[in-house]
Design a protein around this motif. Structure first.
Motif, short mmCIF file in Angstrom:
data_model
loop_
_atom_site.label_atom_id
_atom_site.label_comp_id
_atom_site.label_asym_id
_atom_site.label_seq_id
_atom_site.Cartn_x
_atom_site.Cartn_y
_atom_site.Cartn_z
N PHE A 293 24.39 -49.47 -33.97
CA PHE A 293 23.98 -49.71 -35.19
C PHE A 293 23.02 -48.51 -35.52
N ASP A 294 23.33 -48.22 -37.13
CA ASP A 294 22.71 -47.57 -37.93
C ASP A 294 21.73 -48.15 -38.88
N TYR A 295 20.64 -47.45 -39.15
CA TYR A 295 19.81 -47.80 -40.11
C TYR A 295 19.39 -46.66 -40.90
N ALA A 296 19.44 -46.82 -42.42
CA ALA A 296 19.44 -45.47 -43.12
C ALA A 296 17.95 -45.61 -43.84
N ARG B 97 20.33 -23.37 -49.09
CA ARG B 97 21.41 -23.70 -47.88
C ARG B 97 20.97 -25.30 -47.75
N GLN B 98 22.11 -26.02 -47.33
CA GLN B 98 21.82 -27.43 -46.80
C GLN B 98 22.13 -27.53 -45.32
N ILE B 99 20.98 -28.04 -44.88
CA ILE B 99 20.84 -28.22 -43.30
C ILE B 99 21.11 -29.65 -43.09
N ASP B 100 22.15 -29.80 -41.91
CA ASP B 100 22.20 -31.18 -41.26
C ASP B 100 21.66 -31.01 -39.94
N TYR B 101 21.10 -32.05 -39.48
CA TYR B 101 20.51 -32.20 -38.00
C TYR B 101 20.71 -33.36 -37.39
N THR B 102 20.84 -33.11 -36.24
CA THR B 102 20.83 -34.46 -35.29
C THR B 102 20.15 -34.21 -34.03
N LEU B 103 19.08 -35.07 -33.77
CA LEU B 103 18.33 -35.07 -32.36
C LEU B 103 18.89 -36.48 -31.73
N TYR B 104 18.78 -36.33 -30.43
CA TYR B 104 19.21 -37.60 -29.61
C TYR B 104 18.73 -37.61 -28.20
N THR B 105 18.76 -38.67 -27.69
CA THR B 105 18.43 -38.94 -26.19
C THR B 105 19.23 -39.92 -25.41
N SER B 106 19.68 -39.59 -24.42
CA SER B 106 20.64 -40.60 -23.65
C SER B 106 19.64 -41.51 -22.65
N LEU B 107 19.75 -42.62 -22.48
CA LEU B 107 18.85 -43.30 -21.50
C LEU B 107 19.42 -43.62 -20.31
N GLY B 108 20.90 -42.89 -20.04
CA GLY B 108 21.27 -43.19 -18.55
C GLY B 108 22.23 -44.28 -18.23
N ASP B 109 22.75 -44.85 -19.30
CA ASP B 109 23.53 -46.00 -19.02
C ASP B 109 24.75 -45.90 -19.83
N ASP B 110 25.96 -46.03 -19.51
CA ASP B 110 27.25 -45.74 -19.90
C ASP B 110 28.22 -46.98 -19.77
N SER C 275 18.33 -41.11 -40.73
CA SER C 275 19.11 -42.25 -40.24
C SER C 275 18.90 -42.19 -38.84
N LEU C 276 18.66 -43.40 -38.35
CA LEU C 276 18.48 -44.03 -36.95
C LEU C 276 19.69 -44.63 -36.30
N ARG C 277 19.95 -44.29 -35.10
CA ARG C 277 21.23 -44.72 -34.44
C ARG C 277 20.74 -45.33 -33.11
N ALA D 288 18.75 -39.55 -34.09
CA ALA D 288 18.19 -39.54 -35.54
C ALA D 288 19.14 -38.35 -35.98
N SER D 289 19.32 -38.69 -37.43
CA SER D 289 20.22 -37.53 -38.29
C SER D 289 19.55 -37.53 -39.60
N GLY D 290 20.18 -36.50 -40.32
CA GLY D 290 19.85 -36.50 -41.86
C GLY D 290 20.02 -34.94 -42.29
N ASN D 291 19.75 -34.75 -43.52
CA ASN D 291 20.11 -33.28 -44.16
C ASN D 291 18.92 -33.21 -45.18
N PHE D 292 18.66 -31.70 -45.08
CA PHE D 292 17.35 -31.47 -46.08
C PHE D 292 18.04 -29.75 -46.64
#
Length: 317
Positions: free
Chosen positions: A88-91, A150-163, A97-99, A141-145
């Motif tokens: 699920f995404d929420y912008a 220049r245009q910078i796109d970023y993504t930050l993430y963490t995995s909780l260890g369940d697949d 934006s959070l996923r 979490a992702s977005g741009n600024f």
């Protein structure tokens, strides 16, 4: 009245906001010292929802090697149904934006667009299938600024260890923390940097760090892309792994393109580094359909997959 269906754009389910799509790929392999093999290599189904709110939903079920003339079980080839994505995404806005859920691991470029109709070759670069799990389950979490001009796109993430319902050939994250930064250097050129600190289920006490770079230049049908990555281990130098690839695409005639790729990959349990050359063609009748034929030649490549001829037909529906 429902919108007219167009191949590659999915089927909208009335006014529900849901769209059904996916892709299929039929593959032929003729590798050295092996019998030829036909397979329905991928049959993936997408279901996504976009309403008038800031919420979005996306899911993908992937059936791999559903039908094949033979299976090489020692190499991990077997049919399975995996939950490839479910999130699920929420912008909030363009900057954030959070996923939450299961998503493709944002390392480099290839792993994020690896659906067969969208990539240039039937084979996948070694560093994109051996250095890290394809998927992560957790938060992103992702977005741009803008920064200077220049245009910078970023993504930050963490995995909780369940697949859940994973590819059985993959060793999933037991935990992961990572980031990917992409910079639009010019109108035609992008450069990305990936960093991930992670552990995997098979060896939870071992922590690894991945540093990667990726590059893309595209202009009027020509394309040059590259990725490189280096993985270090808390268990020391012998556990380090590294790899790279450089790939070029050249328009030949109409919808026919020539593709060439050079790869190097050094695994912890391989006695020598693999060097591989891929030369092929890709005929795209439209953005959603492609016919591919390629020849693979490698040095010390038996560890990964023998050299030979690969061909496939892929459709995004």
């Amino acid at each position: 009245m429902s919108p007219r269906y167009e191949l590659g754009h999915g089927l909208r389910l009335g006014n529900s906001g849901f769209t059904l799509g996916g892709y299929a790929s039929v593959e032929y392999q003729d590798r050295k010292n092996e019998d030829p093999r036909f397979s329905l290599s991928n049959l993936s189904v997408f279901l996504w929802w976009e309403g008038a709110s800031r919420w979005k939903f996306f899911s993908e079920l992937d059936s791999e090697d559903t039908v094949a003339t033979r299976y090489h079980l020692a190499a991990g080839e077997r049919r399975y149904l995996a939950l490839e994505r479910f999130y699920f995404d929420y912008a909030f806005n363009d900057s954030l934006s959070l996923r939450a859920g299961k998503f493709l691991t944002p390392i480099g470029r290839w792993n994020l667009v690896h659906a067969a109709p969208l990539v240039w070759t039937t084979s996948r670069p070694l560093i994109t299938q051996n250095l890290f799990p394809d998927n992560a389950t957790g938060l992103l979490a992702s977005g741009n600024f803008p920064l200077a001009d220049r245009q910078i796109d970023y993504t930050l993430y963490t995995s909780l260890g369940d697949d859940p319902h994973r590819d059985p050939a993959q060793d999933p994250f037991s935990e992961a923390y990572g980031a990917h930064i992409n910079v639009a250097v010019t109108e035609n050129t992008q450069i990305g940097v990936s960093y991930t600190r992670f552990a995997q289920t098979a060896v939870r006490e071992e922590h690894r760090q991945l540093l990667g770079l990726d590059y893309l230049w595209a202009y009027q049908g020509y394309e040059l892309s590259a990725e490189t990555a280096y993985v270090t281990s808390s268990k020391g130098g012998p556990r380090a792994e590294k790899g790279m690839f450089v790939q070029g695409v050249v328009p030949l005639y109409g919808n026919l393109y020539g593709v060439g790729r050079f790869e190097m990959f050094r695994s912890e349990d391989a006695p020598q580094a693999i060097r591989r050359w891929v030369l092929g063609v890709n005929y795209r009748t439209r953005q959603s359909t492609s016919f591919k034929l390629e020849y693979i030649h490698g040095i010390h490549d038996d560890y990964a997959a023998p050299a030979g001829i690969l061909s496939s037909v892929s459709v995004l529906f």
